[in-house]
Scaffold this motif. Sequence first.
Motif, PDB file in Angstrom:
ATOM      1  N   LYS A 238       0.823  -1.214   0.000  1.00 47.66           N
ATOM      2  CA  LYS A 238       0.000   0.000   0.000  1.00 47.66           C
ATOM      3  C   LYS A 238       0.856   1.261   0.000  1.00 47.66           C
ATOM      4  CE  LYS A 238      -3.542   2.502   2.586  1.00 47.66           C
ATOM      5  NZ  LYS A 238      -4.547   2.481   3.658  1.00 47.66           N
ATOM      6  N   TRP A 239       0.535   2.176  -0.910  1.00 46.09           N
ATOM      7  CA  TRP A 239       1.229   3.456  -1.038  1.00 46.09           C
ATOM      8  C   TRP A 239       0.362   4.579  -0.482  1.00 46.09           C
ATOM      9  CZ3 TRP A 239       5.719   5.566  -1.296  1.00 46.09           C
ATOM     10  CH2 TRP A 239       5.947   6.800  -1.893  1.00 46.09           C
ATOM     11  N   HIS A 240      -0.781   4.826  -1.112  1.00 45.49           N
ATOM     12  CA  HIS A 240      -1.791   5.778  -0.635  1.00 45.49           C
ATOM     13  C   HIS A 240      -1.271   7.207  -0.535  1.00 45.49           C
ATOM     14  CE1 HIS A 240      -5.715   5.928   1.973  1.00 45.49           C
ATOM     15  NE2 HIS A 240      -5.848   6.431   0.755  1.00 45.49           N
ATOM     16  N   LEU A 241      -0.318   7.537  -1.414  1.00 44.42           N
ATOM     17  CA  LEU A 241       0.228   8.891  -1.439  1.00 44.42           C
ATOM     18  C   LEU A 241       0.086   9.500  -2.830  1.00 44.42           C
ATOM     19  CD1 LEU A 241       3.442   8.381   0.735  1.00 44.42           C
ATOM     20  CD2 LEU A 241       1.263   9.407   1.409  1.00 44.42           C
ATOM     21  N   GLY A 242      -0.984   9.107  -3.522  1.00 45.33           N
ATOM     22  CA  GLY A 242      -1.274   9.717  -4.805  1.00 45.33           C
ATOM     23  C   GLY A 242      -1.055   8.785  -5.973  1.00 45.33           C
ATOM     24  N   GLU A 243      -1.606   9.179  -7.126  1.00 45.24           N
ATOM     25  CA  GLU A 243      -1.559   8.331  -8.318  1.00 45.24           C
ATOM     26  C   GLU A 243      -0.924   9.011  -9.523  1.00 45.24           C
ATOM     27  OE1 GLU A 243      -5.630   7.383  -9.150  1.00 45.24           O
ATOM     28  OE2 GLU A 243      -6.187   9.468  -9.543  1.00 45.24           O
ATOM     29  N   ALA A 244      -0.546  10.288  -9.390  1.00 45.83           N
ATOM     30  CA  ALA A 244       0.154  10.955 -10.495  1.00 45.83           C
ATOM     31  C   ALA A 244       1.516  10.296 -10.708  1.00 45.83           C
ATOM     32  CB  ALA A 244       0.318  12.446 -10.199  1.00 45.83           C
ATOM     33  N   ASP A 245       2.031  10.380 -11.916  1.00 47.83           N
ATOM     34  CA  ASP A 245       3.305   9.734 -12.229  1.00 47.83           C
ATOM     35  C   ASP A 245       4.419  10.175 -11.279  1.00 47.83           C
ATOM     36  OD1 ASP A 245       2.110   8.398 -14.295  1.00 47.83           O
ATOM     37  OD2 ASP A 245       2.833   9.745 -15.872  1.00 47.83           O
ATOM     38  N   TYR A 246       4.458  11.479 -10.958  1.00 42.84           N
ATOM     39  CA  TYR A 246       5.533  11.990 -10.108  1.00 42.84           C
ATOM     40  C   TYR A 246       5.394  11.544  -8.655  1.00 42.84           C
ATOM     41  CZ  TYR A 246       2.032  15.453  -8.671  1.00 42.84           C
ATOM     42  OH  TYR A 246       0.880  16.063  -8.188  1.00 42.84           O
ATOM     43  N   ALA A 247       4.210  11.032  -8.300  1.00 43.41           N
ATOM     44  CA  ALA A 247       3.948  10.668  -6.909  1.00 43.41           C
ATOM     45  C   ALA A 247       4.122   9.181  -6.633  1.00 43.41           C
ATOM     46  CB  ALA A 247       2.527  11.096  -6.522  1.00 43.41           C
ATOM     47  N   LEU A 248       4.393   8.375  -7.644  1.00 42.78           N
ATOM     48  CA  LEU A 248       4.513   6.932  -7.458  1.00 42.78           C
ATOM     49  C   LEU A 248       5.848   6.581  -6.794  1.00 42.78           C
ATOM     50  CD1 LEU A 248       3.111   5.588 -10.861  1.00 42.78           C
ATOM     51  CD2 LEU A 248       1.888   6.036  -8.712  1.00 42.78           C
ATOM     52  N   PRO A 249       5.931   5.442  -6.125  1.00 41.14           N
ATOM     53  CA  PRO A 249       7.176   5.067  -5.448  1.00 41.14           C
ATOM     54  C   PRO A 249       8.396   5.089  -6.349  1.00 41.14           C
ATOM     55  CG  PRO A 249       5.402   3.607  -4.759  1.00 41.14           C
ATOM     56  CD  PRO A 249       4.838   4.476  -5.849  1.00 41.14           C
ATOM     57  N   ASN A 250       8.260   4.633  -7.619  1.00 40.62           N
ATOM     58  CA  ASN A 250       9.434   4.580  -8.496  1.00 40.62           C
ATOM     59  C   ASN A 250       9.871   5.961  -8.969  1.00 40.62           C
ATOM     60  OD1 ASN A 250       7.237   4.891 -10.283  1.00 40.62           O
ATOM     61  ND2 ASN A 250       8.358   3.915 -11.951  1.00 40.62           N
ATOM     62  N   ALA A 251       9.074   6.989  -8.662  1.00 37.50           N
ATOM     63  CA  ALA A 251       9.478   8.366  -8.940  1.00 37.50           C
ATOM     64  C   ALA A 251       9.890   9.087  -7.661  1.00 37.50           C
ATOM     65  CB  ALA A 251       8.331   9.132  -9.612  1.00 37.50           C
ATOM     66  N   GLN A 252       9.762   8.397  -6.536  1.00 39.03           N
ATOM     67  CA  GLN A 252      10.034   9.008  -5.233  1.00 39.03           C
ATOM     68  C   GLN A 252      11.207   8.327  -4.525  1.00 39.03           C
ATOM     69  OE1 GLN A 252       8.836  11.625  -3.675  1.00 39.03           O
ATOM     70  NE2 GLN A 252       7.085  12.232  -4.918  1.00 39.03           N
ATOM     71  N   GLY A 253      12.176   7.881  -5.282  1.00 40.11           N
ATOM     72  CA  GLY A 253      13.403   7.364  -4.697  1.00 40.11           C
ATOM     73  C   GLY A 253      13.520   5.860  -4.625  1.00 40.11           C
ATOM     74  N   TYR A 254      12.470   5.141  -4.971  1.00 38.00           N
ATOM     75  CA  TYR A 254      12.530   3.681  -4.917  1.00 38.00           C
ATOM     76  C   TYR A 254      13.029   3.135  -6.254  1.00 38.00           C
ATOM     77  CZ  TYR A 254      10.181   3.830  -0.435  1.00 38.00           C
ATOM     78  OH  TYR A 254       9.880   4.068   0.881  1.00 38.00           O
ATOM     79  N   ASP A 255      14.118   2.362  -6.189  1.00 35.64           N
ATOM     80  CA  ASP A 255      14.660   1.754  -7.404  1.00 35.64           C
ATOM     81  C   ASP A 255      13.657   0.813  -8.041  1.00 35.64           C
ATOM     82  OD1 ASP A 255      17.299   2.898  -7.282  1.00 35.64           O
ATOM     83  OD2 ASP A 255      17.725   1.537  -5.619  1.00 35.64           O
ATOM     84  N   GLU A 256      12.901   0.121  -7.197  1.00 35.75           N
ATOM     85  CA  GLU A 256      11.901  -0.828  -7.690  1.00 35.75           C
ATOM     86  C   GLU A 256      10.621  -0.691  -6.869  1.00 35.75           C
ATOM     87  OE1 GLU A 256      13.422  -4.979  -8.387  1.00 35.75           O
ATOM     88  OE2 GLU A 256      15.119  -4.201  -7.241  1.00 35.75           O
ATOM     89  N   MET A 257       9.496  -0.858  -7.533  1.00 35.82           N
ATOM     90  CA  MET A 257       8.239  -1.046  -6.815  1.00 35.82           C
ATOM     91  C   MET A 257       7.566  -2.282  -7.398  1.00 35.82           C
ATOM     92  SD  MET A 257       5.587   1.873  -8.216  1.00 35.82           S
ATOM     93  CE  MET A 257       5.060   1.936  -9.937  1.00 35.82           C
ATOM     94  N   LYS A 258       6.987  -3.073  -6.543  1.00 36.81           N
ATOM     95  CA  LYS A 258       6.337  -4.311  -6.966  1.00 36.81           C
ATOM     96  C   LYS A 258       5.000  -4.427  -6.264  1.00 36.81           C
ATOM     97  CE  LYS A 258       6.616  -8.342  -9.204  1.00 36.81           C
ATOM     98  NZ  LYS A 258       6.695  -8.413 -10.675  1.00 36.81           N
ATOM     99  N   TYR A 259       3.944  -4.594  -7.033  1.00 37.46           N
ATOM    100  CA  TYR A 259       2.589  -4.729  -6.492  1.00 37.46           C
ATOM    101  C   TYR A 259       2.232  -3.537  -5.591  1.00 37.46           C
ATOM    102  CZ  TYR A 259       3.570  -9.572  -7.875  1.00 37.46           C
ATOM    103  OH  TYR A 259       3.944 -10.694  -8.570  1.00 37.46           O
ATOM    104  N   ALA A 260       2.472  -2.337  -6.068  1.00 38.13           N
ATOM    105  CA  ALA A 260       2.101  -1.146  -5.306  1.00 38.13           C
ATOM    106  C   ALA A 260       0.600  -0.909  -5.437  1.00 38.13           C
ATOM    107  CB  ALA A 260       2.875   0.069  -5.809  1.00 38.13           C
TER     108      ALA A 260
END
Length: 556
Positions: A138-160
Amino acid sequence: MTGRTLKFRLGTVVAGTILCGALAPAEAQDAQKKPNILFIVSDDTGYGDLGPYGGGEGRGMPTPSIDKLASEGMSFFSFYAQPSCTPGRAAMQTGRIPNRSGMTTVAFQGQGGGLPAAEWTLASVLKRGGYHTYFTGKWHLGEADYALPNAQGYDEMKYAGLYHLNAYTYADPTWFPDMPADLRAMFQKVTKGALSGNAGGPVTEEFKINGQYVDTPVIDGKEGVVGIPFFDGYVEKAAIEFLDEASQKPDEPFFINVNFMKVHQPNMPAPEFQLKSLSKSKYADSVVELDTRIGRIMDKLRETGMDKNTLVFYTTDNGAWQDVYPDAGYTPFRGTKGTLREGGNRVPAIAVWPGKIKPDTKNHDVVGGLDLMATFASVAGVPLPDKDREDKPIIFDSYDMSPILLGTGKSERKSWFYFTENELSPGAIRFNNYKFVFNLRGDDGASTGGLAVDSNLGWKGAEKYVATVPQVFDLWQDPQERYDIFMNNFTERTWMGVVMGEELKKIMATYVQYPPRKMQSVGYTGPITLSNYEKFQWVRDSLAKEGVSIPMPTGN
């Protein structure tokens, strides 16, 4: 009531009260390997649900895996989150109170937006120290491209997963048969399923998520559907696969953030956990599932031998959501998720670090999710930035907890600020054992501290100022906030107003130098009045010129 007025001006913030890139340097890490960090977050888990906090088997839901964590490390008993999911997760990711980042409330799917690109996250800071970063759940911090985990410092996101669990039921006709067809079609179109991707690369929707007992991630070679009961199984799978891969790269430190959907309502345990709790309820079964999945991840960590150099931290995003019974957690405190009361903010937290944190220790310092940023950065030997990711000055509200963890000292934190939704000034402040409550969100609880469902209004209640003077509670002697001692003859604490005024002054002064970002989602806050329209500029001017004025109570 008569009284003097204290005027607090800018430029008098005490150094170290709110950290701004000025952390005490961590011990030299060159001579030793940097620790891995495994950060596990559950959802809406009650303070009293888990064994180390008086729950577990005694509440019909054994938690042997979490009990083992507590026996191996440190359990926190005055650890604070924010009162709901989005601000709670934003605070942990950024080390900043949510109104600074604009992440104060929850957005519907399709609204876009999310965590601003300028914010630092745990991952983006740790990457500066050479960490490989990974996100699942669970992320729950937005759905815009810039707000996704892989745009926020995570090298990989899986099943976000981008939303809370109920959001995945909106488009399901078996859940809401009365929903207009055009609205259902809109939700079916905009609701994103489980997302995977690498930093700088494309994002793949692995499968849709709905509210059914179905587990078909692939249908005819194409994207399928996974129901709520099965989603956390994929989160567990991703975490275990990552640990296997990380064990093959012993020279690369890692940071993995594992976020389970359990136990946010609706609680639908995976089939193998149905009726496996002692109480046989869906909530209890889901707690057993959560505990088991955490245990399996810890087993893998130990199996690889990486546990010896890994700091494990477990907590949850906010207080228990008591007014969704029977899909609700338990808290011995007053109030519920969405309120300023302890029940909405005080949460379980456990840290394990073999050879560093003494086993089976209990801590009562006032600390919280905000402090993970400074703590993880400190143990990783990474200084906190003094500029945001757009090169503008930034302030953190994070304190290094490593002295507590290592048994070398205390945290510098002396106070905790409680906020709900769009509050700029805190609705309550805790200083040591005393809590001042200025403004309540909802009239949650009778004056005697009753916890009846019909008095736990949570977000349903309107803003309610308690009086021209606040309520005061001694959280050591009265953790349920039953007895307001502000004007009690035997324990009068009117002098505490000076202390609370100083704390309020410090945080309010920071908003002029470090303006809050735009709110990412706005709910209905009442009509716009002429008087408020006229106040807007006056408030800004007053903060800049005069600071904050607080009346001094006389006791009359």
